[in-house]
Design an enzyme around this catalytic site. Structure first.
Site, PDB file in Angstrom:
ATOM      1  N   LYS A  25       0.824  -1.205  -0.080  1.00 47.68           N
ATOM      2  CA  LYS A  25      -0.177  -0.148   0.097  1.00 47.68           C
ATOM      3  C   LYS A  25       1.068   1.162  -0.131  1.00 47.68           C
ATOM      4  O   LYS A  25       2.026   1.258   0.863  1.00 47.68           O
ATOM      5  CB  LYS A  25      -0.899   0.105   1.436  1.00 47.68           C
TER       6      LYS A  25
ATOM      7  N   SER B 110      -9.766   1.644   2.739  1.00 45.22           N
ATOM      8  CA  SER B 110      -8.907   2.362   1.862  1.00 45.22           C
ATOM      9  C   SER B 110      -7.939   1.554   1.344  1.00 45.22           C
ATOM     10  O   SER B 110      -7.591   2.020   0.227  1.00 45.22           O
ATOM     11  CB  SER B 110      -8.224   3.386   2.874  1.00 45.22           C
TER      12      SER B 110
ATOM     13  N   SER C 110      -9.821  -0.537   7.230  1.00 42.65           N
ATOM     14  CA  SER C 110      -9.402  -0.377   5.885  1.00 42.65           C
ATOM     15  C   SER C 110      -8.673  -1.630   5.016  1.00 42.65           C
ATOM     16  O   SER C 110      -8.423  -1.654   3.964  1.00 42.65           O
ATOM     17  CB  SER C 110      -8.258   0.790   6.051  1.00 42.65           C
TER      18      SER C 110
END
Lengths: 96, 483
Positions: free
Chosen positions: B77, B152, B176
């Site tokens: 990420k 997210s 997330s």
């Protein structure tokens, strides 16, 4: 409870956010909507409850005071917007 | 095809010399080249750098060395620092930023022989539930490209679901990791707070943030968790003796397992199709000897509100470091403070600015007691309620997301609906509990996730139970309809 445009302007100043007029108005609406939801927890009886600031509390975490390699200066400055002579450059803050 | 193999299988094949790390990496790079212009999961892929890492791993294997993830590509990420590779948090304010250091988790990946294959898309600074808050691109759900992968960590979830990587890293502040795992039909795990180092993770809500793994099976996810975990002196919130052991993963049994089903997460707040899929899974588990009991956990209803005070308050403080001086571009204003405010005003996206404003307000004089202090007291109440349930039950089970993957743009005009998507996942962050999402069925041909949460430091037991549940449910092998 609602937040005025003047308060929104004040909060933006505290948060160091340069916002134009339409943005300030938009945030006023969104902040007021969220503040409405914040009322949901106002009625809960929290008398005498300790606040929980952390997920899993650790206390007094100590580290040995040892020298170890850090970032070298050129690497630390590589991402700077403006740098000169081994320094981050910002506009003058203190007048002569 | 190499991209269809599990991480466990890939590492075994590379270790035995059956295939090389270069071949495995090339197969995944080719799949990224073929699919990612449609899916938008990656923000940054450097083919040459990935192949250079793979060549070094092959030399390591030839010399008789190699860790648990030899030759396994892992997507990271883009809010996790990678030495020499851009790390933007999907924000204009970090456009062009290249960290001078690796996050501890990235260093651990490299030590284990993994290949960092690319950086994945997210909601800007991990603030969102749809990936639509990225300043750079939308990510599309591999099951239906018109839909969101969730957020997210949507890019990391989409990359693993579409076989553009066997494993990936995400971060979870209010759901997330777990929420996009559910929407993309894979496994996502948020360990106990402090068992995986946060050093090098760009901070959002420091008391809630936790890095964790994505995989297509519990076995792969547990393998990655074992590599990432362990005490780190560079993160002072890292727990002592925090390694997550994956031995014994397959020794769990469902017979006699006691599961609590919170009434608050089995009612009107949950979409009927999601509920049907979960209830069918529960019936399957009951036949295997699991006892499921509905329990009343009223504090869950306060979770979203409490979260939207605590997380923005911490974010407003954490994001103060973005001043346009030390990293990222600078926008000219009037003097030093003028530059500071102009940079932040122009380069932060709308949702980030909103949360910084909310946090600043909640912490400001006159409101601190009514909002932040009270929210922390309610947080204590929520954690205590879960702890008391864990005294009688092995784990808490609920849907992961109240709805299946939604159309991109569908919820954009309804910010509160987007925030409510974290309803089921927020409690685990409040108490630091280990929690994971695993696929448990389908609704409208879209995956439904089951969220399992256990007590602090019950990570091994949770993974063991999840493995047994995964074996008992018939959904594990269905893959998205991709070429």
């Amino acid at each position: 409870m609602s937040i005025s445009l003047e308060e929104v302007r004040h909060v933006a100043r505290l948060a160091r956010l340069d916002l134009d007029e339409p943005e300030l108005l938009a945030f006023q609406g969104e902040l007021n909507a969220l503040l409405g939801h914040f009322q949901d927890i106002q009625g809960i009886d929290v008398e005498g409850l300790d606040p929980k600031p952390h997920a899993v509390g650790l206390h007094n975490v100590w580290a040995e005071d040892l020298a170890r390699p850090g970032l070298i200066r050129d690497e630390a400055l590589r991402n700077a917007a403006v740098s000169r002579a081994g320094l981050f450059i910002v506009p003058t803050i203190i007048e002569e | 095809m190499l991209t269809q193999l599990s991480a466990t299988e890939l590492a075994a094949k590379v270790r035995s010399g059956d295939v090389s790390a270069v071949e495995v990496t090339e197969a995944h790079l080719d799949r990224i080249a073929k699919l990612d212009s449609e899916l938008g999961a990656y923000l940054h892929v450097d083919r040459e750098e990935a192949l250079r890492q793979a060549t070094a791993v092959d030399a390591m294997v030839k010399a008789g060395n190699g860790g648990f993830l030899v030759g396994v590509p892992v997507a990271v990420k883009d809010n996790i620092s990678t030495l020499g590779m851009p790390t933007t948090c999907a924000s204009r304010i970090l456009e062009g930023y290249v960290p001078p250091f690796d996050a501890t988790v990235v260093a651990k990946l490299k030590e284990a022989g993994a290949i960092v294959i690319g950086k994945t898309n997210l909601d800007e600074f991990a603030m969102g539930t749809s990936c639509e808050n990225s300043a750079f691109q939308d990510t599309h759900n591999p099951w239906d490209p018109d839909r969101s992968p969730g957020g997210s960590s949507g890019g990391s979830a989409a990359a693993v679901a579409s076989e553009m990587a066997p494993l990936s890293l995400g971060s979870d502040t209010g759901g997330s990791i777990r929420m996009p795992a559910a929407l993309c039909g894979i496994v996502g795990f948020k360990p106990t707070y402090g068992r995986i180092s946060r050093y090098g993770l760009v901070a959002f809500g420091s008391s809630l943030d936790q890095i964790g793994p994505f995989g297509r099976s519990i076995e792969d996810t547990a393998l990655l968790a074992s590599v990432l975990s362990g005490h780190d002196p560079l993160d002072s919130t890292s727990l002592p003796d925090s390694a997550i052991r994956s031995e014994g993963l397959k020794d769990g049994s469902l017979k006699g397992l006691k599961v609590a089903l919170p009434k608050q997460l089995f009612g009107a707040a949950i979409n009927a199709g999601v509920m049907d899929a979960l209830e069918m899974a529960i019936e399957n588990l009951e036949r295997e000897g699991v006892s499921c009991t509905q329990v009343d956990m009223p504090s869950i209803d306060y979770g979203v509100t409490t979260y939207y005070i605590i997380a923005p308050a911490e974010a407003s403080s954490n994001l103060a470091r973005f001043d346009g001086v030390r990293f990222g571009p600078q926008v000219q204003g009037d003097g030093h403070i003028g530059n500071f405010s102009a940079t932040r005003g122009k380069l932060f996206g709308h949702e980030v600015k909103l949360r910084v404003m909310v946090g600043t307000y909640a912490l400001s004089a006159g409101y601190y007691d009514a909002f932040y202090h009270r929210a922390q007291q309610v947080r204590g109440l929520m954690a205590a309620e879960f702890e008391s349930v864990f005294r009688s039950y092995d784990l808490v089970m609920s849907p992961t997301s109240p709805i299946v993957a939604f159309k991109l743009g569908e919820l954009k005009q309804d910010p509160m609906a987007l925030k409510m998507l974290d309803l089921c996942t927020i409690p685990a962050n409040m108490g630091g509990f280990p929690s994971l999402s695993l696929p448990c069925g389908f609704s409208q041909d879209l995956p439904v996730g089951m969220c399992l949460t256990g007590p602090v430091n019950g990570d091994e037991r949770l993974l063991q139970t999840a493995y047994a549940i995964e074996q008992a449910l018939p959904w594990g092998h269905r893959r998205p309809p991709l070429p």
